[in-house]
Every structure is written in C-alpha cells, then in structure tokens.
Design an enzyme around this catalytic site. Structure first.
Site, mmCIF file in Angstrom:
data_model
loop_
_atom_site.group_PDB
_atom_site.id
_atom_site.type_symbol
_atom_site.label_atom_id
_atom_site.label_comp_id
_atom_site.label_asym_id
_atom_site.label_seq_id
_atom_site.Cartn_x
_atom_site.Cartn_y
_atom_site.Cartn_z
ATOM 1 C CD1 TRP A 1 -0.065 46.139 15.210
ATOM 2 C CD2 TRP A 1 -1.506 46.733 13.547
ATOM 3 N NE1 TRP A 1 -1.412 46.515 15.811
ATOM 4 C CE2 TRP A 1 -2.213 46.777 14.873
ATOM 5 C CE3 TRP A 1 -2.097 46.889 12.495
ATOM 6 C CZ2 TRP A 1 -3.521 47.252 14.637
ATOM 7 C CZ3 TRP A 1 -3.475 47.166 12.574
ATOM 8 C CH2 TRP A 1 -4.340 47.519 13.669
ATOM 9 C CD GLU B 1 -11.712 49.368 17.504
ATOM 10 O OE1 GLU B 1 -10.959 50.310 17.584
ATOM 11 O OE2 GLU B 1 -11.493 48.309 18.466
ATOM 12 C CD GLU C 1 -8.297 52.223 20.260
ATOM 13 O OE1 GLU C 1 -8.948 51.797 19.383
ATOM 14 O OE2 GLU C 1 -7.802 51.763 21.077
ATOM 15 C CG HIS D 1 -7.827 49.144 16.584
ATOM 16 N ND1 HIS D 1 -7.741 49.351 17.908
ATOM 17 C CD2 HIS D 1 -6.363 48.991 16.401
ATOM 18 C CE1 HIS D 1 -6.730 48.951 18.578
ATOM 19 N NE2 HIS D 1 -5.723 48.950 17.692
ATOM 20 C CD GLU E 1 -8.540 51.326 25.155
ATOM 21 O OE1 GLU E 1 -8.449 50.258 24.561
ATOM 22 O OE2 GLU E 1 -8.316 52.628 24.652
ATOM 23 C CB THR F 1 -12.245 47.185 23.010
ATOM 24 O OG1 THR F 1 -11.443 47.854 23.737
ATOM 25 C CG2 THR F 1 -13.506 48.129 22.586
ATOM 26 C CG ASP G 1 -2.750 47.878 18.970
ATOM 27 O OD1 ASP G 1 -1.554 47.491 19.366
ATOM 28 O OD2 ASP G 1 -3.078 48.668 17.950
ATOM 29 C CD GLU G 2 -8.701 47.991 21.320
ATOM 30 O OE1 GLU G 2 -8.444 48.871 22.080
ATOM 31 O OE2 GLU G 2 -9.587 48.070 20.272
ATOM 32 C CG HIS H 1 -4.864 51.540 23.604
ATOM 33 N ND1 HIS H 1 -5.465 51.364 22.512
ATOM 34 C CD2 HIS H 1 -3.367 52.098 23.496
ATOM 35 C CE1 HIS H 1 -4.415 51.762 21.643
ATOM 36 N NE2 HIS H 1 -3.577 52.087 21.982
HETATM 37 FE FE LIG Z 1 -9.121 50.718 22.417
HETATM 38 FE FE LIG Z 2 -9.704 49.751 19.398
#
Ligand SMILES: [Fe+2]
Ligand SMILES: [Fe+2]
Length: 400
Positions: free
Chosen positions: A97, A140, A178, A181, A231, A234, A263-264, A267
């Site tokens: 994305w 971020e 990242e 973000h 991670e 977040t 996403d976090e 990760h």
């Molecule tokens: Fe992250």
């Molecule tokens: Fe992030």
C-alpha cells in the site's frame, strides 16, 4: 519582516565600503543605519549565533560495543537463515500500500470535495486524540534515527549503504516500509486542518537532531529485543488510535491507523523470529540481554522529543496516551509477558548461573509491573488532573 532585515544589512555593507567618499551628512545616516541593522532580527543569510549547534536534549554516560567480538560470528552464520526466514516477510513494493491509497487524490477533480469530507470528519475528533495521533506520527517521522540505530548493531549493519547482506537488505526494506507510516499520518494531519503543522515540523527537526539512546550498546542481541518490544508497542498504539477513530465516527482514519498497525505486526513477527533463533543458538546470551534490557527499561523511540517550548513534552504526550488508553503502563507489562511466552523463557534449561538469574528475573517481572501499575493507577485516580498546553494543537489545553 525577516527579508527586509536581510536586504537592509546587505545594503549597509555595500555602502560602508565607499564611506570615505561620502559627504559627512551621508556618513552619519550610514552610522544610524548600521546601528539599526544591528538590532534587526537574524536571518539565514546573516548568522549572529556563533555557538555550535547542540541537540535540544543530550544523553550522558553512553555505553558502546559491549558484545564480545566473537559473537558476531553467530550473525554471519545466520545469513542463509535470514534470507529464507526474514526477507520472505517483506512485501514486494508492487503489492504494498502507499499513502496515496488513503488520501484525496490531488490530480482528481474530486480532490476538494474529498478534502472537505476529510475535514468535516476531523472536526468531530477531540483535541486529546490529536495529541496522541501527532505524537505517534512524530515518532514515525524520526525514522532516520531508527535506521541509524539498526546500523550501529555489530555484525548486522549495512557496511556500504547498498550491502547485499540479508541483514542490510532487511534494514533498508524495513525502513522503506516504515517510511510510509509517517508520510501517511503527516499528510492526513496536514489536510485535517486541526493541528499546527509548523510546530509539528519543528518537533520532528528537533527530535531527529537529538537522536535516541536506547542502551543497546551496539549489540544485536539487545537491539533485536528492543525492536521486538517496540514493534509490538507501536502495533498496540496504532490499533488503539484506529479503535478511537472508529468510535469518533472517522472510518477512513480508522482504516489508516489499522493499516499501519498491520505493518507493525508483521515487523514484530520478523524481529521476534530473529530473537527466537538467538534463544535457540545462544540461550545464555539471549536471556542475559533480555534481562539487561528490561532492567534498563525499554525507552520509547521519541523520548527526546521537544517542540522548542515544552521541556516535558514527551511525558505530557505519554500521559495523554496513558489516560486515553492508546498506550499505557499496562501495555508495557503485557508486551513483556507476551515476549516471555513467545520465546519460551520459562522453560529455558542448561543456562549459566547468570543466565538462570536473568531467566528468573524476566519471568517474575510482569507480576511486579502489574503490582506497581495498580498502585500508580490508584495515585493517578486520586490526583487532581492537570491541564497542559500542546503547541501541536495551537496551544490549546488537554487534561493529563
Ligand atoms: Fe514499526
Ligand atoms: Fe511504523
């Protein structure tokens, strides 16, 4: 105002060069102008501050390179594993994305209408929520610091800036993921019209200039324990801002925060997998590093934030996040307990004496945090609430 100051000063210096050729009355006019120029505000072209630049917050007593050099071999030996088990967790750019997928399209004729809708939805959201969202966004946006930090770890750093070691490929691709973000949150906040963008931008500049000191001592053992923790932290924080956005009726913002949270989570899966492997190969070093990081306490990445006004900005932002349930001391204990379970720390056997102590320490820590948190909650509930001004929302006050 500043520009006129610059041109007056330049004008004065040109005329001063030929002062001996000027009639006396003109010379006194020049003297007056020089006096005037010296009282004008400083501009980028007329620096008056001779002091070297210093970060807004400075950290004393930093420790470096505590991991014995021979331990770096573990990470060399893990390169094939990292290629197969880590790099496969990254998403190809073409199927990733992008911030634009969630924002009004400036090339579309519907841009103004879509922006108007976004701003209407944003009007329904309280200031305290924006404080949390801005704090998360600023965290971020300090991404250059995090990539720098990853490249301080011995044995896994990107040695050239384009290294093909799987560790380096991971770090660059992680950074690139990242990077979306902060971009997405910042562009959303810009369009919302609810926040003071200049103050936010200043905070980001201050923060990147300060860096962060997370006490990982160049050790990838400590470093990957830190990133595993962060991670997940977040993930929790963005999931909670998504939940609150939904509650305030902004489903698009909820989708933005939820997408970042996903996403976090991916990760977190990657970093916890690295540490799981370290527990398998060198459980003693892994558990000692885990206990060491927890004794020192996991500091948040934006702990040195400053907006040019509020010296307690990070604490104030954290207090709002705690009060709203975006990220709390209870979450800190949850993450610790999650990681203890994820890495099966309780069942570690055959450790050294130091390793056994470290294992027992981290396994009991969750309980201890919960007791402390219960007492702290009691104190918070009886304490009178304070109001704090946040420059990010035009100096309006929020309860902390
Ligand atoms: Fe992250
Ligand atoms: Fe992030």
């Amino acid at each position: 105002m500043a520009l006129s100051g610059a041109s007056s000063t330049a004008c004065v210096s040109r005329r001063t060069l030929g002062s001996s050729l000027q009639p006396k009355s003109t010379q006194s006019n020049i003297s007056a102008m020089i006096t005037m120029a010296s009282t004008l505000p400083a501009t980028p072209s007329t620096p008056v501050h001779k002091k070297p630049f210093r970060p807004a917050h400075e950290v004393e007593g930093q420790i470096t390179h505590s991991m014995p050099a021979h331990k770096m071999e573990i990470f060399k030996s893990l390169e094939n594993w990292a290629e197969q088990s880590l790099l496969t967790l990254l998403k190809p750019v073409e199927s990733s994305w992008q911030p634009q997928d969630f924002l009004p399209d400036p090339a579309s004729s519907e841009f103004y209408e879509q922006t108007e809708e976004l701003r209407k939805r944003a009007m329904e959201i309280p200031d305290e929520y924006y404080v949390c969202l801005v704090g998360d966004m600023i965290t971020e946006e300090a991404l250059p610091t995090y990539q720098t930090m990853l490249n301080t770890f011995d044995g896994v750093r990107d040695e050239t800036g384009a290294s093909l070691s799987p560790w380096a490929i991971w770090t660059r691709a992680w950074t690139a993921e990242e990077n979306r973000h902060g971009d997405l949150l910042k562009q959303y906040l810009y369009l919302s019209g609810r926040v003071d963008m200049r103050q936010i931008e200043k905070t980001i500049q201050y923060l990147i200039g300060c860096g962060m000191y997370i006490k990982t001592e160049n050790s990838p053992f400590m470093g990957f324990i830190y990133t595993s923790f962060q991670e997940r932290a977040t993930f929790i924080s963005h999931s909670n801002t998504a939940r609150h956005a939904k509650r305030h009726g902004d489903l698009k913002l909820a989708q933005i925060c939820g997408t970042i949270a996903a996403d976090e989570k991916r990760h977190e899966a990657a970093y916890t997998k690295i540490v799981e492997k370290l527990f398998e190969l060198d459980p003693d070093s892994a558990v000692i590093a885990f206990a060491d990081m927890m004794r020192k306490k996991i500091v948040m990445p934006a702990h040195l934030m400053f907006d040019g006004r509020d010296r307690g900005l990070f604490d104030h932002f954290s207090a709002v996040a705690q009060r709203l349930g975006v990220y709390s001391a209870g979450d800190y204990a949850d993450i610790l307990e999650f990681l203890v379970g994820r890495w099966k720390v309780e069942s570690l056997a055959g450790l050294s004496e130091e390793g056994n102590k470290a294992r027992d320490f981290v396994c009991c820590l969750g309980q201890r945090y919960r007791k402390l948190e219960e007492r702290a909650r009691g104190r918070r509930e009886t304490r009178e609430k304070r109001r704090v001004r946040f420059s990010w929302i035009f100096d309006r006050e929020v309860l902390v």
